[in-house]
Design a protein around this motif. Sequence first.
Motif, PDB file in Angstrom:
ATOM      1  N   MET A   1     -15.990 -28.150  82.807  1.00 36.81           N
ATOM      2  CA  MET A   1     -16.102 -27.822  81.379  1.00 36.81           C
ATOM      3  C   MET A   1     -15.308 -26.560  81.066  1.00 36.81           C
ATOM      4  O   MET A   1     -15.437 -25.544  81.747  1.00 36.81           O
ATOM      5  N   ASN A   2     -14.477 -26.628  80.047  1.00 31.30           N
ATOM      6  CA  ASN A   2     -13.683 -25.480  79.600  1.00 31.30           C
ATOM      7  C   ASN A   2     -14.345 -24.914  78.336  1.00 31.30           C
ATOM      8  O   ASN A   2     -14.138 -25.410  77.231  1.00 31.30           O
ATOM      9  N   LEU A   3     -15.178 -23.885  78.511  1.00 31.17           N
ATOM     10  CA  LEU A   3     -16.015 -23.350  77.443  1.00 31.17           C
ATOM     11  C   LEU A   3     -15.342 -22.194  76.710  1.00 31.17           C
ATOM     12  O   LEU A   3     -14.815 -21.279  77.325  1.00 31.17           O
ATOM     13  N   LEU A   4     -15.402 -22.245  75.368  1.00 31.25           N
ATOM     14  CA  LEU A   4     -14.925 -21.159  74.523  1.00 31.25           C
ATOM     15  C   LEU A   4     -16.132 -20.509  73.847  1.00 31.25           C
ATOM     16  O   LEU A   4     -16.902 -21.176  73.161  1.00 31.25           O
ATOM     17  N   PHE A   5     -16.281 -19.201  74.042  1.00 34.93           N
ATOM     18  CA  PHE A   5     -17.407 -18.435  73.482  1.00 34.93           C
ATOM     19  C   PHE A   5     -16.930 -17.679  72.252  1.00 34.93           C
ATOM     20  O   PHE A   5     -15.919 -16.983  72.299  1.00 34.93           O
ATOM     21  N   ASN A   6     -17.681 -17.787  71.165  1.00 31.45           N
ATOM     22  CA  ASN A   6     -17.284 -17.152  69.906  1.00 31.45           C
ATOM     23  C   ASN A   6     -17.785 -15.703  69.826  1.00 31.45           C
ATOM     24  O   ASN A   6     -18.923 -15.442  69.419  1.00 31.45           O
ATOM     25  N   ASP A  44     -11.838 -11.387  66.783  1.00 31.01           N
ATOM     26  CA  ASP A  44     -10.991 -10.994  65.656  1.00 31.01           C
ATOM     27  C   ASP A  44     -10.531  -9.552  65.892  1.00 31.01           C
ATOM     28  O   ASP A  44     -11.348  -8.628  65.840  1.00 31.01           O
ATOM     29  N   SER A  45      -9.239  -9.381  66.154  1.00 30.95           N
ATOM     30  CA  SER A  45      -8.706  -8.055  66.475  1.00 30.95           C
ATOM     31  C   SER A  45      -8.782  -7.084  65.300  1.00 30.95           C
ATOM     32  O   SER A  45      -8.594  -5.871  65.473  1.00 30.95           O
ATOM     33  N   LEU A  64      -8.972 -13.926  76.268  1.00 30.72           N
ATOM     34  CA  LEU A  64      -9.362 -13.552  74.912  1.00 30.72           C
ATOM     35  C   LEU A  64      -8.332 -14.099  73.925  1.00 30.72           C
ATOM     36  O   LEU A  64      -7.147 -13.805  74.033  1.00 30.72           O
ATOM     37  N   PHE A  65      -8.781 -14.885  72.971  1.00 30.74           N
ATOM     38  CA  PHE A  65      -7.905 -15.434  71.946  1.00 30.74           C
ATOM     39  C   PHE A  65      -8.247 -14.801  70.600  1.00 30.74           C
ATOM     40  O   PHE A  65      -9.418 -14.599  70.277  1.00 30.74           O
ATOM     41  N   ASP A  66      -7.218 -14.501  69.823  1.00 27.63           N
ATOM     42  CA  ASP A  66      -7.370 -13.733  68.591  1.00 27.63           C
ATOM     43  C   ASP A  66      -7.226 -14.632  67.357  1.00 27.63           C
ATOM     44  O   ASP A  66      -6.163 -15.220  67.142  1.00 27.63           O
ATOM     45  N   ILE A  67      -8.295 -14.731  66.541  1.00 27.28           N
ATOM     46  CA  ILE A  67      -8.206 -15.579  65.348  1.00 27.28           C
ATOM     47  C   ILE A  67      -7.367 -14.924  64.241  1.00 27.28           C
ATOM     48  O   ILE A  67      -7.116 -15.550  63.218  1.00 27.28           O
ATOM     49  N   GLU A  74      -6.692 -24.336  66.426  1.00 26.07           N
ATOM     50  CA  GLU A  74      -5.417 -24.227  67.153  1.00 26.07           C
ATOM     51  C   GLU A  74      -5.653 -23.719  68.568  1.00 26.07           C
ATOM     52  O   GLU A  74      -5.014 -24.184  69.525  1.00 26.07           O
ATOM     53  N   ILE A  75      -6.566 -22.765  68.717  1.00 23.37           N
ATOM     54  CA  ILE A  75      -6.898 -22.230  70.034  1.00 23.37           C
ATOM     55  C   ILE A  75      -7.515 -23.319  70.908  1.00 23.37           C
ATOM     56  O   ILE A  75      -7.158 -23.473  72.080  1.00 23.37           O
TER      57      ILE A  75
END
Length: 387
Positions: A1-6, A44-45, A64-67, A74-75
């Motif tokens: 599982m590839n989990l993305l945490f908000n 969110d940076s 870390l991905f930046d909205i 998209e991420i």
Amino acid sequence: MNLLFNLVAVQPIHSAKFHGGGSYGEVIFWALVKRGAKFSCVYDSRKFLSPAILDACKEKNIPLFDIAKETPQEIIDANKIDAFYTPLYSLEKKWQINVKRFVFTWHGVRALEMQYSWAGVSFAKKFGQKMEALIRYREIWKRKFYKPKYQELAARIADGSAETITVSEHSRASIKAFFPELMDKEIPVFYSPMTEYEPEGFLPPTVVAKKYFLLTSGARWEKNNLRAAIAFDELVTTMKSLHKDFDFKMVVTGAANPRAYLKHIRNKESFVLLGYVESKELDFLHKNAYAFVFPSLNEGFGYPPMQSMRFGAPVAASGTTSVPEVCGDAALFFDPYSVSEIKNRLVQLLDSGIYEEYARRAGARYAVVSKRQKEDLEKAVDFILGR
């Protein structure tokens, strides 16, 4: 599982740097890190994010991905994300995402439960906040905006395309009452976890340990602190009229707009209005308070009474939503809309016999709730990880 945490959910919302949903999310984040779980995060940076979380992401190689640069969808698409978890659900369109497994914590339906009040406008400082306060919780706004959005969410849970957990029996019942299509749907209840800080700090000038009543989250009218402040102000006036020596004060944290309080009280010297207080300093205030007053109009769980009970401080609290469930028999309850009833409870706490009994109950209740919080945290993490 590839989990993305908000992680956006733990960043500031509205005018609040600190909020219950954010604290909840931070505890879940650290529990995942402690487990050694493999996951990535979106943030969110443009907003504050705890340096400790940023350091942990770097040290543990958590992407870390930046909205601010890409949308959540998209991420998800670019990184082959198949599971998404958010500790606080957002009704904003950008979070209406498509992913194989969508999991979130539904803290409750405050937006539908709350009654409208003009008080929200007086507590807001910025123009945009005032405009929002003018419409939030109005029946027409609930009917035209909140209810349809939540209805879409409930439909996703009903058809299995989203999974949810909640933080109290009250919240679960409220969700099902507002959305009968979920009446037979399993919604696990895991008590909201809490971080125990080691108290640090000092008392403000003129404030003496065990000689003040404490109120927190003073910037948010939903917390109803103004009625409690008026009740205390009336108590001070009563004591003065009787020529009694009354050296108690009321300390209010998070009072970003002091005028919202000062224009309603006569005995201004009896109040200490503080701005934002860091977590360790807040626990220091809880530890040294004579008693904690929690007049909140709506809670999905409600951390603050537990923060005071941890230190054996007696609690007077609102008898509505989840508060009685969490506090059990360890709080003196009142009608949060009644200033006279809040004043009554303050008077009761001045009685040494009642005070000592509720100080004893506070410690015992904290032990019970804290034990369940720790057990439920592990269950919540298992649920998020699909185990």
